[in-house]
Design an enzyme around this catalytic site. Sequence first.
Site, mmCIF file in Angstrom:
data_model
loop_
_atom_site.group_PDB
_atom_site.id
_atom_site.type_symbol
_atom_site.label_atom_id
_atom_site.label_comp_id
_atom_site.label_asym_id
_atom_site.label_seq_id
_atom_site.Cartn_x
_atom_site.Cartn_y
_atom_site.Cartn_z
ATOM 1 N N CYS A 132 0.848 -1.197 0.000
ATOM 2 C CA CYS A 132 0.000 0.000 0.000
ATOM 3 C C CYS A 132 0.886 1.251 0.000
ATOM 4 O O CYS A 132 1.984 1.246 0.528
ATOM 5 C CB CYS A 132 -0.897 0.001 1.243
ATOM 6 S SG CYS A 132 -2.055 1.394 1.290
ATOM 7 N N ASP A 181 0.442 3.765 1.698
ATOM 8 C CA ASP A 181 0.440 4.335 3.053
ATOM 9 C C ASP A 181 1.872 4.582 3.548
ATOM 10 O O ASP A 181 2.706 3.673 3.539
ATOM 11 C CB ASP A 181 -0.280 3.358 4.002
ATOM 12 C CG ASP A 181 -0.611 3.989 5.344
ATOM 13 O OD1 ASP A 181 0.325 4.479 6.010
ATOM 14 O OD2 ASP A 181 -1.793 3.997 5.722
ATOM 15 N N ARG A 212 3.075 4.771 6.327
ATOM 16 C CA ARG A 212 3.492 4.045 7.539
ATOM 17 C C ARG A 212 3.932 2.614 7.260
ATOM 18 O O ARG A 212 4.278 1.889 8.188
ATOM 19 C CB ARG A 212 2.321 4.041 8.550
ATOM 20 C CG ARG A 212 1.921 5.424 9.013
ATOM 21 C CD ARG A 212 0.571 5.412 9.693
ATOM 22 N NE ARG A 212 -0.507 5.060 8.765
ATOM 23 C CZ ARG A 212 -1.790 4.971 9.106
ATOM 24 N NH1 ARG A 212 -2.151 5.190 10.361
ATOM 25 N NH2 ARG A 212 -2.703 4.661 8.216
ATOM 26 N N HIS A 272 -2.204 -4.030 4.978
ATOM 27 C CA HIS A 272 -2.030 -3.645 6.394
ATOM 28 C C HIS A 272 -3.386 -3.405 7.027
ATOM 29 O O HIS A 272 -4.337 -2.989 6.362
ATOM 30 C CB HIS A 272 -1.126 -2.418 6.529
ATOM 31 C CG HIS A 272 -1.711 -1.162 5.942
ATOM 32 N ND1 HIS A 272 -2.294 -0.188 6.717
ATOM 33 C CD2 HIS A 272 -1.811 -0.728 4.675
ATOM 34 C CE1 HIS A 272 -2.723 0.802 5.931
ATOM 35 N NE2 HIS A 272 -2.450 0.490 4.687
ATOM 36 N N CYS A 274 -6.293 -0.076 6.901
ATOM 37 C CA CYS A 274 -6.005 0.556 5.605
ATOM 38 C C CYS A 274 -7.078 1.598 5.257
ATOM 39 O O CYS A 274 -8.270 1.281 5.195
ATOM 40 C CB CYS A 274 -5.926 -0.514 4.507
ATOM 41 S SG CYS A 274 -5.509 0.175 2.885
HETATM 42 ZN ZN ZN Z 1 -3.438 1.168 3.051
#
Ligand code: ZN
Length: 209
Positions: free
Chosen positions: A40, A42, A44, A96, A99
């Site tokens: 992803c 993302d 993090r 994750h 999400c």
């Molecule tokens: Zn995500």
Amino acid sequence: MLTDLLEHNVRWATDKREEDPNYFRRLSSLQRPEYLWIGCSDSRVPANVITGLQPGEVFVHRNIANLVHRGDMNLLSVVEFAVETLEVKHIIVCGHYGCGGVRSALDGHRHGIIDHWLQPIRDIAETNEQELTIIDGHDPRLDRICELSVSAQVASLARTPIIRSAWERGKQLSIHGWIYGLSDGLLRDLDCTVRGTSRTETPEGQGDD
Ligand code: ZN
């Protein structure tokens, strides 16, 4: 501040050269990672950081909600290059928990073009409705959809002509489904690994990977 980033970079490059004077010369002449990571976007969930892999050790593709759209030329180009040129041995599809993409797909609001991108998430939720309705709580339900989506993306990738052709030619290549916990920093194997044409369950802590 952007200047902080540039200053950090100079310090990092200097440290690397001090540790190993040939570090950049060696890295610039050859790229041979064993892993392709599909994760992803993302911020993090940075592949190198959470797996402890160094520059040159993992080829990375990221998009919102780590989806394998089989008409996505960007993803398919990455997969083909990784399989045919870099000859990676493992492809890791990593989702994750928590999400934002999965949450947005199912919140009932319109967000724009991302709604089209996230359609597979709604399809997965619909297909697995029976299992999902008995899960207590909204967040645990979303987390289960994150897991189900990773397994679905592994299966989807395994059906692409790029992967089928690689397996037909006897290439050693496995596709794994993992999920990352934002709250504990741990990766979990979802045991949906696909090797060759047969789907195998890999018990936790066993297997060659
Ligand atoms: Zn995500």
